[in-house]
Write a protein that holds these residues in place. Structure first.
Motif: not given
Length: 943
Positions: A618-623, A631-637, A665-666
């Protein structure tokens, strides 16, 4: 309830009015039709009055020389054709549009008693086929034309032929009345009456030339008599009256005055065998009948028939047979003769030999509803009081009570719901009778009639109805014999819950209804009601409680409410992760991925491969698909990659780029995360993005020397740093790996490193053979560098000599100014004021040049120019004489710059180059010709 108040006295239904008219002779006959009144006066005068123009009567002389009297007169429905039957068996014809009285020769010898006009075909110019009844019992067919052809023109009676003879027991009998009608299906109906019999002739007209006549109709009864009604008593005459509504062409009711009373009934043209229906005989009122006081005439209105007697008029209600009017006439007017009705206006006319009276019929149906109510004919009662709410309420209440006594409870409930009766009283009535179904019907109809502001009543009714349905369903559920009734009740309950009319009230009462459903344990209808109310949260919660997770997800996917996804995803992802992620992906950008991270975090804490893979999917789909930059999504991925898919971590970081301002990302978080999980190559990449090249090289040397070399070449603009990084690599290769060949390769890879930089890193036992080539190459480079420096020194010396020579030439250059030369800016003579002369040949006044140069100077130079002008203006003028000039120069030196120095600085700013030939003109190429702030002013000046 309703408030009844009578504001003024009720007007009687029948109002009599005497016409202000005194006849010159006694009235012998009177007929009215279509607002046309005709009366015969004496034996030889005909008076015609258009009631619309009553002040313009028309007198026509009949021209009779004998003693014949007017027997009867007949006027058709158009008011155009008048027949005058004389006692001498002659008949006269008068048309409304003519003054001529025309005898009908073919009719002579017949005493005409009745005429059946043709309402379908009669016009102002022709009567069409009509029926004529005589005192001898004969029925003739005739047709009259109004055309007048002069002395030898055609007669008005086109033909006159016999059709039928009416008989009673003693033989032929006078035809007292004739009425001809045509039904909507094309059939013809003729009603003829004698003194004791009423005959009906029914049939379809024959095809052909005479299809519109009556001969075919009567021919069908040649072999057998027509059907008839017979009564024993005998007045010596009879009369038939029809009632025709104004807006309808076909009559609706009839009344036949004969010896035994009045035969009253409806006329139905659709019946095949008889035109008459709903027949009944009303006996004459007391004191009326054959003998002393026989009725002389009858007229029929919508709900009454009026009987004319010699001294009075009595009106009888056709519904009850009761006398509603008994109107006596004064003896001075003489006995009443006859009474007629104008069907077009509904007015009734009665006359004596010396007076004429008119009856107005007003609101005849005003109390008919009450009569129908007493007869329990509620539909008709409601029809006649539809515009009177108080009366309608009374009818509905009586109907409801009647149905209740007849145990027709559902009908009773429907009626009660429309009344103003007390709600509590009606509800208790059904409860006492144990009629829950009828009570539910009553409550539903009451609910449908509520207004928007009656929220309290709506809440009460909806809750009560729900309780009734649930109780009934609970009672029927366990009974196998009542399965059909249970299904019907269940369907009714669902219809109630889903009714659009009740939706507003059900929504307002949804909390109490849910409590009722829960208290009865009816989870099926709880879910059904929640779906109807679009309370999908409750539906999903119910499915989750019963572990029906796929059904819960189906509800979420169907209604696509993001808030519900956020709420229930933590539960669903633990049981159906793949299906839930599919639903998330299907919704795409409608979901905020940040709101779903908590569910994914809780789910992926187990660390299993499947858990982490679904979160990564799901995170790859979002990105990658949605292009999320949060940033939160990329950090979690990143964290997911670091834990579960390290091979994708470096690829993700490289795809994100090497610019610290473009990654999402951070960087510090990514560095810490990669370090914790030992992903050194990823750490090196993050160091490179952070531009921490020394740390990147240090870490890269632990992984791969080639990676360190890539990092060392990154600071392209900082040669000192690059050299330092390459030295780190060289030291590592020499000291750690002790590989001289690799160290020499490093020396060759970086042009910044020299052999002398690397030599200190080698141990003492290393022989010079390893560095021979490097040392030779270094010496050659030094030699080449020395030669380059020598060449540059020679070029610099030659350039200096050229500059000296040019300066000598410039000191000797001069320009000539003629008296006629003018300033290139203002075009005034140049020699009038101080001026500047440029080598290009342009000449300017000093102030003109200053004004031209100032706009093109930068702000700081403009400020410097103003300062120099101010100081120059404040400086003392040059003193005359050498001694005083020296003293002034000495004083100026102590006080500040001299006047000559200020002028030199000013010339350097203003006259450094020609304003037309120098860089200032080149820089102004993009400047508009007109100042934008003065554009409108300039534009207006050209208009």
């Amino acid at each position: 309830g309703y408030v009844n108040a009578q504001l003024e006295k009720e007007v009687p239904i029948f109002t009599k009015q005497r016409i202000d008219f005194t006849p010159s002779e006694r009235i012998t006959s009177l007929v009215v039709s279509s607002n046309q009144l005709c009366m015969s006066l004496g034996k030889d005068t005909l008076l015609r009055i258009d009631l619309g123009k009553a002040s313009e009567p028309n007198h026509v002389e009949l021209g009779r020389k004998d003693d014949a009297k007017v027997h009867k007169m007949f006027l058709d429905h158009t008011g155009c054709h008048l027949l005058i039957a004389l006692s001498s068996t002659e008949v006269l014809y008068v048309n409304r549009n003519g003054q001529k009285v025309r005898p009908l020769a073919r009719w002579k010898g017949q005493l005409v008693e009745s005429v059946g006009w043709n309402k379908a075909l009669g016009t102002e110019s022709s009567t069409g086929p009509i029926l004529v009844g005589t005192a001898q019992g004969h029925i003739f067919e005739a047709e009259l034309s109004a055309s007048e052809g002069g002395l030898f023109g055609p007669a008005p009676d086109l033909y006159f032929r016999p059709l039928y003879v009416l008989n009673e027991e003693g033989g032929p009998a006078p035809v007292c009345s004739l009425e001809a009608e045509r039904g909507p299906d094309g059939r013809s109906f003729v009603i003829a009456t004698t003194r004791q019999r009423l005959f009906q002739f029914i049939g379809r007209a024959a095809e052909g030339a005479e299809a519109q006549g009556f001969s075919g109709l009567f021919a069908a009864y040649t072999d057998h008599p027509p059907p008839f009604r017979e009564f024993p008593s005998n007045l010596g005459y009879s009369e038939l009256a029809f009632y025709t509504p104004k807006l309808r062409s076909a009559p609706r009711a009839f009344a036949w005055m004969m010896g035994d009373g009045v035969l009253y009934g409806a006329l139905d043209c659709g019946r095949p065998d008889s035109l008459l229906s709903e027949e009944r005989v009303w006996e004459y009122p007391e004191g009326v009948g054959p003998g002393a006081s026989p009725p002389l005439a009858i007229v029929l209105t919508q709900f009454h028939f009026l009987l004319l007697l010699a001294d009075r008029v009595e009106a009888v209600c056709t519904l009850t047979g009761q006398v509603v009017l008994r109107d006596h006439f004064l003896e001075k007017f003489g006995p009443l003769k006859h009474m007629v009705k104008d069907s077009s206006t509904g007015q009734l006319w009665a006359y004596t030999e010396r007076a004429v009276f008119r009856y107005h019929v007003q609101r005849e149906a005003r109390d008919v509803w009450r009569t129908y109510l007493d007869m329990n004919r509620f539909d008709l009662a409601k029809e006649y009081c539809r515009e009177r709410p108080d009366c309608l309420d009374t009818v509905l209440a009586r109907e409801a009570d009647f149905c209740f006594r007849q145990r027709r409870y559902l009908e009773s409930a429907r009626c009660y719901a429309l009344t103003q009766s007390y709600f509590e009283e009606i509800a208790l009535k059904f409860l006492e009778a144990r009629q829950e179904e009828a009570l539910a019907e009553f409550l539903q109809r009451k609910l449908a009639s509520l207004k928007a502001a009656e929220r309290t009543q709506a809440t009460l009714l909806t809750t009560w109805l729900t309780e009734l349905y649930l109780s009934r369903l609970g009672a029927l559920q366990g009974d196998p014999e009542a399965l059909t009734l249970y299904r019907e009740t269940k369907e009714c309950f669902r219809t109630f819950l889903s009714s659009p009319r009740h939706k507003e009230w059900l929504f307002a009462s949804r909390a109490s209804i849910h409590e009722l459903l829960a208290s009865h344990g009816d989870t099926e209808h709880m879910v059904y009601f929640a779906v109807i109310m679009q309370d999908y949260e409750r539906v999903v919660a119910y499915h989750c409680q019963h572990e029906a997770y796929e059904e819960a997800l189906a509800v979420l996917a169907r209604h696509r409410d993001p808030q519900l996804f956020y709420k229930f995803s933590p539960i669903l992802i633990r049981h159906i992760p793949r299906q839930l992620v599919d639903a998330w992906i299907e919704l795409g950008s409608r979901l905020d991925a940040r709101q779903l991270i908590p569910a994914l975090v809780n789910y992926s804490q187990g660390g299993e491969v499947q858990q982490v893979s679904q979160a990564i999917r799901y995170m790859e789909f979002c990105v990658n698909v949605l292009g999320e930059t949060e940033q939160a999504i990329h950090n979690y991925l990143l964290s997911l990659y670091a834990r579960g898919r390290p091979d994708s971590l470096l690829a993700y970081l490289e795809q994100a780029g090497a610019s610290p301002h473009r990654v999402h990302y951070d960087l510090k978080y990514a560095l810490r995360l990669c370090a914790e999980h030992g992903h050194h190559r990823a750490c090196v990449h993050v160091y490179k993005v952070l531009e921490l090249y020394e740390e990147a090289v240090d870490l890269a040397l632990q992984v791969d020397v080639d990676l360190a070399k890539q990092c060392a070449d990154l600071p392209e603009e900082d040669e000192e740093l690059r050299k330092k990084l390459w030295l780190k690599i060289a030291r590592h290769v020499v000291q750690e790996e002790e590989d001289v060949q690799t160290a020499m390769a490093c020396l060759a890879s970086c042009p910044l490193l020299k052999i002398e930089d690397v030599l200190p890193f080698f141990p003492d036992f290393v022989t010079i053979d390893h560095f021979k080539e490097a040392i030779c190459s270094s010496l050659k480079a030094y030699n080449h560098h020395i030669q380059e420096l020598q060449r540059e020194m020679e070029e610099a010396t030659a350039s200096a000599q050229r500059i000296r020579r040019d300066l000598q030439e410039l000191r000797g250059r001069y320009g000539t100014v003629e008296p006629q030369d003018k300033c290139a800016t203002c075009d005034f003579p140049l020699l009038n004021r101080p001026f500047y002369l440029f080598l290009c040949g342009h000449m300017f006044h000093a102030d003109c040049l200053l004004q031209a140069v100032r706009p093109g100077l930068p702000a700081y130079k403009q400020a410097r120019l103003e300062e120099l002008q101010r100081k120059l203006g404040a400086a003392p003028p040059p003193a005359k004489g050498s001694a005083r000039a020296k003293e002034a120069e000495g004083g100026a030196a102590t006080a500040g710059p001299s006047r000559e120095q200020l002028k030199a600085d000013l010339d350097e700013l203003v006259a450094a180059e020609c304003v037309y030939c120098g860089e200032l003109m080149i820089r102004s190429i993009d400047r508009p010709f007109i100042d934008p702030q003065r554009y409108e002013e300039e534009q207006l000046s050209w208009l």
